[in-house]
Structures are given as structure tokens and as C-alpha cells.
Scaffold this motif. Structure first.
Motif, PDB file in Angstrom:
ATOM      1  N   ILE A  58       0.746  -1.334   0.009  1.00 28.81           N
ATOM      2  CA  ILE A  58       0.037  -0.125   0.010  1.00 28.81           C
ATOM      3  C   ILE A  58       0.775   1.162  -0.300  1.00 28.81           C
ATOM      4  CG2 ILE A  58      -1.921  -1.286   1.395  1.00 28.81           C
ATOM      5  CD1 ILE A  58      -1.104   0.503   3.702  1.00 28.81           C
ATOM      6  N   ASN A  59       0.183   2.413  -0.478  1.00 28.42           N
ATOM      7  CA  ASN A  59       0.966   3.764  -0.562  1.00 28.42           C
ATOM      8  C   ASN A  59       0.810   4.334   0.697  1.00 28.42           C
ATOM      9  OD1 ASN A  59       1.597   3.198  -3.434  1.00 28.42           O
ATOM     10  ND2 ASN A  59      -0.293   4.105  -3.878  1.00 28.42           N
ATOM     11  N   LEU A  60       1.592   5.230   1.032  1.00 29.16           N
ATOM     12  CA  LEU A  60       1.557   5.924   2.422  1.00 29.16           C
ATOM     13  C   LEU A  60       1.801   7.555   2.021  1.00 29.16           C
ATOM     14  CD1 LEU A  60       4.349   4.412   4.702  1.00 29.16           C
ATOM     15  CD2 LEU A  60       1.820   3.886   4.626  1.00 29.16           C
ATOM     16  N   LEU A  61       0.799   8.135   3.031  1.00 28.32           N
ATOM     17  CA  LEU A  61       0.807   9.526   2.813  1.00 28.32           C
ATOM     18  C   LEU A  61       1.434  10.129   3.932  1.00 28.32           C
ATOM     19  CD1 LEU A  61       0.242  12.171   1.224  1.00 28.32           C
ATOM     20  CD2 LEU A  61      -2.098  11.981   2.235  1.00 28.32           C
ATOM     21  N   VAL A  71       5.009   3.960  -3.353  1.00 27.51           N
ATOM     22  CA  VAL A  71       5.015   5.241  -3.457  1.00 27.51           C
ATOM     23  C   VAL A  71       4.736   5.766  -2.107  1.00 27.51           C
ATOM     24  CG1 VAL A  71       3.764   7.276  -4.240  1.00 27.51           C
ATOM     25  CG2 VAL A  71       4.191   5.529  -5.766  1.00 27.51           C
ATOM     26  N   ILE A  72       5.609   6.635  -1.628  1.00 22.81           N
ATOM     27  CA  ILE A  72       5.332   7.357  -0.532  1.00 22.81           C
ATOM     28  C   ILE A  72       5.301   8.820  -0.772  1.00 22.81           C
ATOM     29  CG2 ILE A  72       6.461   8.023   1.993  1.00 22.81           C
ATOM     30  CD1 ILE A  72       7.920   5.440   1.840  1.00 22.81           C
ATOM     31  N   TYR A 111      -6.096  11.393  -4.419  1.00 17.41           N
ATOM     32  CA  TYR A 111      -5.743  11.519  -2.885  1.00 17.41           C
ATOM     33  C   TYR A 111      -6.105   9.930  -2.082  1.00 17.41           C
ATOM     34  CZ  TYR A 111      -6.807  12.622   2.113  1.00 17.41           C
ATOM     35  OH  TYR A 111      -7.143  12.391   3.370  1.00 17.41           O
ATOM     36  N   TYR A 112      -7.217   9.470  -2.477  1.00 13.70           N
ATOM     37  CA  TYR A 112      -7.285   8.304  -1.754  1.00 13.70           C
ATOM     38  C   TYR A 112      -6.619   6.978  -2.255  1.00 13.70           C
ATOM     39  CZ  TYR A 112     -11.632  10.463   0.003  1.00 13.70           C
ATOM     40  OH  TYR A 112     -12.562  11.083   0.708  1.00 13.70           O
ATOM     41  N   ARG A 113      -6.072   7.364  -3.342  1.00 10.95           N
ATOM     42  CA  ARG A 113      -4.852   6.076  -4.101  1.00 10.95           C
ATOM     43  C   ARG A 113      -3.605   6.470  -3.362  1.00 10.95           C
ATOM     44  NH1 ARG A 113      -6.115   1.689  -6.228  1.00 10.95           N
ATOM     45  NH2 ARG A 113      -7.537   2.944  -7.836  1.00 10.95           N
ATOM     46  N   LEU A 114      -3.278   7.629  -2.784  1.00 12.81           N
ATOM     47  CA  LEU A 114      -2.063   7.733  -2.207  1.00 12.81           C
ATOM     48  C   LEU A 114      -2.216   7.628  -0.746  1.00 12.81           C
ATOM     49  CD1 LEU A 114      -0.980  11.262  -3.957  1.00 12.81           C
ATOM     50  CD2 LEU A 114       0.273   9.068  -4.385  1.00 12.81           C
ATOM     51  N   ASN A 115      -3.229   7.868  -0.208  1.00  9.39           N
ATOM     52  CA  ASN A 115      -3.499   7.715   1.104  1.00  9.39           C
ATOM     53  C   ASN A 115      -3.796   6.285   1.821  1.00  9.39           C
ATOM     54  OD1 ASN A 115      -3.858   8.507   3.846  1.00  9.39           O
ATOM     55  ND2 ASN A 115      -5.501   9.710   3.723  1.00  9.39           N
ATOM     56  N   GLY A 116      -3.092   5.408   1.203  1.00  8.87           N
ATOM     57  CA  GLY A 116      -3.225   3.868   1.661  1.00  8.87           C
ATOM     58  C   GLY A 116      -3.372   3.827   3.231  1.00  8.87           C
ATOM     59  N   LEU A 170      -2.081   6.869   6.585  1.00  7.86           N
ATOM     60  CA  LEU A 170      -1.600   8.134   6.934  1.00  7.86           C
ATOM     61  C   LEU A 170      -0.723   8.165   8.221  1.00  7.86           C
ATOM     62  CD1 LEU A 170      -1.914  11.299   6.222  1.00  7.86           C
ATOM     63  CD2 LEU A 170      -3.790  11.172   8.194  1.00  7.86           C
ATOM     64  N   VAL A 171       0.581   8.735   8.065  1.00  2.15           N
ATOM     65  CA  VAL A 171       1.509   8.978   8.833  1.00  2.15           C
ATOM     66  C   VAL A 171       1.873  10.365   9.364  1.00  2.15           C
ATOM     67  CG1 VAL A 171       3.755   8.437   9.563  1.00  2.15           C
ATOM     68  CG2 VAL A 171       2.734   6.844   8.442  1.00  2.15           C
TER      69      VAL A 171
END
Length: 676
Positions: A370-373, A485-486, A507-512, A514-515
Motif C-alpha cells: 500500500i501507498n503511504l501519505l 509510493v510514499i 488522494y485516496y489512492r495515495l492515502n493507503g 496516513l503517517v
């Protein structure tokens, strides 16, 4: 309303109001029993009117986020399976939807070129397909019945949806509750419903795989039993999964195991929403082997020798038993301990509790696809965090590519990210250039200040994330890429989404996941950071350290590093004194939020006169001095101070009275009253 829609409405009205009418015989044959029952529910239970056509319902982003957060962990586990499923069906025009148990689409994969059309049809993120308002549809009816099914064209209750073909399968949790729905749908399709048989098989298979993956995550602390009819598959792709507690009782199962044991033990199938009766059943009542003999079925032994018999039916299966790990078993016997952080992540913290929680969560996701934001103020160490997570992951032998989206000129960012062929645009060189996305293949792509990415490029990035392939400028064929992707931003991306400055789907694809990195003024490990950045050979006096601790650090870690580098350069004999710090730092050093909280209950010693306290802070006890500094830093804005301290305005007033602290306005009023 066209002729086809009118005809469909007449059919629905006829079958729901006159189900036994001979004139409806053809319609009864054309529509499966599960469809006819759903139509009847729509009219009788949900009060829907087939003559009233309704557009798809799309939830606003804030309500969607609430639904996403409820099953966030499950969505992370499911993401890989959904991506794999989409790769198989995208070429046939399908989209993949994942909905929660309420029918709301919490994840979505589809062709971005057709995004507007898909959104109108409801095949989109945030679409609500609950049967109670959407009528008969694959998602809603799968939720209502617990069965996988295809709702093809005129099977839909609402005539608005009859162009669609939708196939869905439920995903159950290990307690037997319906957890989510996997759906593949298309805007157009061949006429016969039989054309969707392969789609139905695919969603069933992937629902099973995702269910098993979730089961494995949830029951890593229990005995896990993998069962299959064939020895070749028992350890790699089992049909049935059971979890047992230390006493040998069933504490979890996948859907196939539940259905098998309901038949085996003569239990009534659990109705939707009802608890599974398989839970709590002892191992010895299911199998003809005592629980104590489970060691003979460990996965280390050859699968062909691990044959077990169901006690009631005599059916034989192959069993692989996986015990709880030694670490987890020991933690059960004593206190629960947080897992150790990987060294690259552990090096980021000196024990700050808020940061430690974020790092622990990130460590669990280190090898997840998963991607992290990453969100945090400027200078909080977002790139350091991304590098540490990369170093802690299985991708550490592959590249870490960092891109500052705000630093690259807008006219160059596309070619920098995606690459280009020779002469593909004005200014392109004579040689092809690999883009940074392709350079990161196999590793991690860190997109800093993602909120500053030009809107036109956001759709291209979304395609990379969805398709896992990149198309260089001027190229005709995309190149597959394997990247994690981070992304990071100091902007509130949700606000940019509301302002239409950032794509909601991206936004929802990147925000797997949230840190959030805390600002330096809120960290309790500042002393550790100072010592770490100074290193050996340089000391800092108590007075200089006190100034650093009191400072608010608007530039966070970046500013701290610069200040210490300056002080190291100008200090004498390796000792940093207050005069070695940059000018103005002492004057701008209000209280830090991470200072110890003001005690609420101890009774203070009798206070000197209020005006003396306010004018002479040296007479204040430490708690009072801290409050006074906070008030001064906030310009005597009591509401702001209350928010900083996490208390009410009245509590701030009471503490001011207790310590005899008066605001300048109060003191002026007192002087005027005395003068009168």
C-alpha cells in the motif's frame, strides 16, 4: 425514459404485484429466483418505486473517509488482490469495486479516461450500492443474501442501471460476519447473462484469497489449521482455515470452513448478521484425533502423511497445523510488549510517545504494497522517515528516488517523472531519458510536496498507481514498473480536494495509510535530538540547552540542525554557550508545548499579591511560571492557551487566580479603579 426502460418497469411491477400471473411466466424464467426475491424486497421491505428512476448516490469525501477508516486495515490487506484482479479484467472494460458492509465503495480501480461516465453510473469511489435505496444490484443483493451473484442488465431493479452488468462476491471475517463485497462491473456487455460466468468465478476466487489473507493476519496468535482435499494445495492454497485457542476450541474460520462444519456437525446455517455456531466447537468433536495429537500435523512434515478424518462424515482431508510463534506465546504468558522497531525506524526517535506510535504503525506496513501519505509541518523529517521506511523494507536493495514536486519547474516535471523519447517535445535532447518513476523500479518513489503537483499531471500519476506502468512522453507502449509510493505534504490535502485543486481519486489512492509526524515543539525527546545532532566532541552548557528547549522551532528539525551547526562553528573549546546561538533565538523562545503539564489538583502555597506575581515571575512556582510563559506567548489569548493545554477556558481562569496571574488588561482595570 426510453422504450426499454418502460418495458423494464412494467416487468418489475408485474412480477412484484402479480407474481403468480401466467402472463409473467416468461419474465420469471428470464430472471433468477434470487433476483425476483430481491425485487420483492425492494417493494415490500424498502418501499422502492420502480417507476421512480434515481441516479447513483455518491457520498461526499468526509463521509466516505469515515467508511474507509472503519475497515482501513482490511482494505490494506485486500489491496494487492484487488490490483491483481483488475489487471485480469481491465482489458474487457471492467472496473473493480470494494465496498464495506454498508455497500459504500471504499476502494476502486477503473479506467481514468472514462472517469466521468463511471462516476455517473456509480462505478466509482464513494458510490453507495445498498439495496435499500439502490434496489437490486450486485453489491446490495450480495449483502442482503450473503451469496455471490451476477446482476446483469435488466436484472437491476432501477431502470437507470439496466445498461450495467455487475458481479459481486461477499468477503466474510473470521467470526462469520459479512465484512466487505468485491464487485466487478462494466458499463456495456454482451446480452446473454451467461457471458458473465467467468466474472462470477473470478470474484469468488479473489474473495476467497482476500478472506484467507485477512484470516491469517487476524489469527497469527492462535493455532491455525489449513485443510484441503489435495496434499499439493494444503500449505499454499488451502480450501478451509480454522483457528483454535490454547484449549482447542474454534475461535475463527474462513467461509468455506464454516459451511463445511455446519454440514458436518448438523448446525443450522447462520443467517446474515447472526453469529456463527461453529465458534466454540472443540477440536475433538470435529476430527477423530485428540487435540494433543496436533503436533503430528505440523507443516514441517510431508503433506501426504498429514491425513485427518472428519469425525461425523468420515471424510478425509489433508491438514497443515501452524502453532503460534514462540514470541507471541511468551507475550501471552506475561505482559504484552510492543514489537521492536527495525533499526532504521528506531533511529528516528529518542522515545517520544506520539512519534513511537507512528513508527510502530509504519513498521507493520514496511513490506505492504500500500501507498503511504506522510503529513507534517515543513522540516519535520518527512524524507528522513521515507528513507528509513525504505531501509526497513524488503525493497532496501533497490533505489530510493526522492522528487520534490514543488522544486521542479512545471514545464519540466512531466519529463522528469515520466521520461521522454528523443525529440519528443521542444527542448528534448537527442537521447531518450528514463523518468524518475522508472528509475525507482523495484524500490521506493518518494514524492515530496505532492500537493504542489500540477493538476494536469495528477491524472497521469493516478494511472501509474492504478496500472503499475509508465508511459514516457512520445512513447507508444507503457513500461511496467514495480514501485512503492510514499508521498508527503505540509498542506492539508483534504482541503485541496475540497477546493478542486487536488484530484479526489488520486488522494485516496495515495492515502493507503496516513503517517503524521509531530512538530519539534511537541516532541519530548528534544534533548536526545540535540545530543544526536551534535555528536561527540562538542558539549552544550545548561543555559544554552535551556534556551533550545524553550524555543518553539517553527522550522522544526531543519532549523534545529542549522542552529546547532552554526553554534558548533562559533563556539570556543567545544562548549556551546548562549552567546554561541543565533541572535534573536533567546528573545523568541516561548514555552514549548511538550513541557510537563500543569498540575490540576495540588493546593499551592499562599501566593504573594497578584500584581507582584505578574510583575515578578521569579516568585512563581514552576507550574505558574509555565502558565505565565504560555499566556505571554499566546498574546494573552485565553482560548488559544486552553487549546494548547487541552483544557477549558474556565480551567485557565482558575489556574490564573490560583497563581495570582493577571492579564495586562486586568491590571489596567485595577489601576483605574484604585485611581477613582
Amino acid at each position: 425514459m426510453d422504450h426499454q426502460q418502460r418495458q423494464h418497469i412494467d416487468t418489475v411491477l408485474g412480477l412484484t404485484s402479480r407474481p403468480g400471473d401466467a402472463r409473467m411466466a416468461t419474465a420469471r424464467v428470464r430472471h433468477d429466483e434470487i433476483i425476483r426475491h430481491s425485487w420483492q424486497r425492494c417493494v415490500d421491505d424498502h418501499g422502492l418505486d420502480p417507476t421512480r428512476m434515481q441516479e447513483a448516490r455518491i457520498l461526499p469525501w468526509d463521509r466516505l473517509r469515515e467508511h474507509q477508516e472503519r475497515i482501513e486495515e482490511f482494505t490494506h490487506i485486500a489491496r494487492h488482490g484487488l490490483t491483481d484482479l483488475y489487471r485480469q479484467v481491465a482489458g474487457a472494460g471492467y472496473v473493480v469495486l470494494l465496498t464495506d458492509s454498508h455497500g459504500v465503495t471504499v476502494d476502486y480501480m477503473g479506467d481514468q479516461q472514462a472517469a466521468a461516465q463511471l462516476r455517473r453510473a456509480g462505478l466509482y469511489l464513494g458510490a453507495d450500492w445498498a439495496e435499500a435505496h439502490a434496489g437490486t444490484c450486485a453489491v446490495g443483493t450480495a449483502l442482503a443474501t450473503g451469496h455471490a451473484l451476477t446482476v446483469h442488465q435488466s436484472d437491476h431493479f432501477d431502470a437507470t442501471h439496466i445498461p450495467l452488468t455487475c458481479t459481486a462476491a461477499p468477503v466474510f471475517d473470521s467470526l462469520g460476519s459479512l465484512n466487505a463485497i468485491i464487485d466487478i462491473s462494466a458499463l456495456v456487455s454482451p446480452g446473454p447473462k451467461s457471458s458473465q460466468q467467468l466474472a462470477l468465478q473470478l470474484v469468488r476466487i479473489y474473495a476467497h484469497h482476500i478472506e484467507n489473507a485477512h484470516f491469517t493476519r487476524m489469527h497469527c496468535r492462535d493455532w491455525m489449521l489449513r485443510l484441503s482435499s489435495a496434499p499439493a494445495f494444503v500449505d499454499v492454497n488451502p480450501d478451509y482455515l480454522l483457528a483454535l485457542d490454547a484449549a482447542g476450541r474454534v475461535v475463527g474460520h474462513n467461509r468455506r470452513a464454516q459451511q463445511l462444519l455446519e454440514r458436518e456437525l448438523g448446525l443450522a446455517p447462520a443467517a446474515p448478521g447472526q453469529p456463527s455456531q461453529v465458534l466454540g466447537q472443540p477440536f475433538d468433536t470435529i476430527f477423530d484425533t485428540p487435540f494433543e495429537g496436533l503436533g503430528h500435523y505440523l507443516v514441517a512434515l510431508p503433506a501426504e502423511r498429514r491425513v485427518i478424518t472428519l469425525r461425523h462424515s468420515g471424510r478425509t482431508l489433508f491438514l497443515g497445523a501452524v502453532p503460534p510463534s514462540a514470541r507471541i506465546a511468551s507475550s501471552r504468558a506475561g505482559a504484552e510488549e510492543a514489537p521492536r522497531l527495525p533499526p532504521p525506524l528506531a533511529a528516528l526517535s529518542g522515545g517520544d510517545a506520539a512519534l513511537e506510535r507512528q513508527l510502530q504503525r509504519a513498521a507493520r506496513l514496511a513490506d505492504s504494497p500500500i501507498n503511504l501519505l506522510v503529513h507534517g509541518e515543513t522540516g519535520t523529517g518527512k524524507e528522513y522517515f521515507a528513507k528509513a521506511l525504505h531501509a526497513a523494507s524488503a525493497r532496501r536493495q533497490h533505489p530510493f528516488i526522492a522528487v520534490n514536486c514543488a522544486a521542479i519547474p512545471e514545464n519540466l516535471i512531466e519529463s522528469e517523472l515520466f521520461g521522454h523519447l528523443p525529440g519528443s517535445f521542444s527542448g528534448a535532447g537527442p537521447k531518450a531519458k528514463r523518468g524518475l518513476i522508472q528509475e525507482a523500479d523495484g524500490g521506493t518513489l518518494f514524492l515530496d510536496e505532492i500537493g504542489d503537483m500540477p493538476h494536469a499531471l495528477q491524472s497521469r500519476l493516478l494511472r501509474v498507481l492504478s496500472e503499475r506502468e509508465v508511459l514516457a512522453i512520445g512513447a507508444a507502449r507503457p513500461v511496467p514498473v514495480d514501485i512503492r509510493v510514499i508521498s508527503a505534504s505540509h498542506h492539508a490535502l483534504e482541503q485541496l480536494v475540497r477546493q478542486a485543486r487536488f484530484r479526489e481519486d488520486l488522494y485516496y489512492r495515495l492515502n493507503g495509510a496516513l503517517v503524521t509526524l509531530p512538530p519539534l515543539r511537541q516532541r519530548s525527546d528534544l534533548g536526545w535530538l540535540i545530543d544526536k545532532l551534535l555528536g561527540d566532541g562538542v558539549r552544550i552548557s545548561t543555559a544554552a540547552r535551556a534556551l533550545l528547549v524553550a524555543y518553539r522551532w517553527p522550522g522544526n528539525l531543519r532549523e534545529l540542525a542549522n542552529v546547532l551547526e552554526y553554534a558548533r562553528a562559533v563556539c570556543n573549546q567545544g562548549l556551546i554557550e548562549p552567546d554561541d546561538l543565533p541572535e534573536g533565538l533567546a528573545r523568541q523562545a516561548p514555552v514549548r508545548l511538550a513541557a510537563p503539564p500543569i498540575a490540576a489538583t495540588p493546593a499551592p502555597a499562599p501566593a504573594p499579591p497578584p500584581t507582584a506575581l505578574a510583575s515578578d515571575p521569579h516568585h512563581l512556582p514552576p507550574d505558574g511560571l509555565l502558565l505565565l510563559q504560555t499566556l505571554r506567548a499566546a498574546g494573552w489569548n485565553l482560548s488559544a492557551v486552553a487549546r494548547q493545554l487541552g483544557v477549558s477556558r474556565m480551567t485557565v481562569y482558575r489556574r490564573m487566580e490560583r497563581f495570582g496571574i493577571r492579564s495586562p488588561n486586568q491590571q489596567d482595570t485595577t489601576r483605574k479603579q484604585k485611581a477613582l
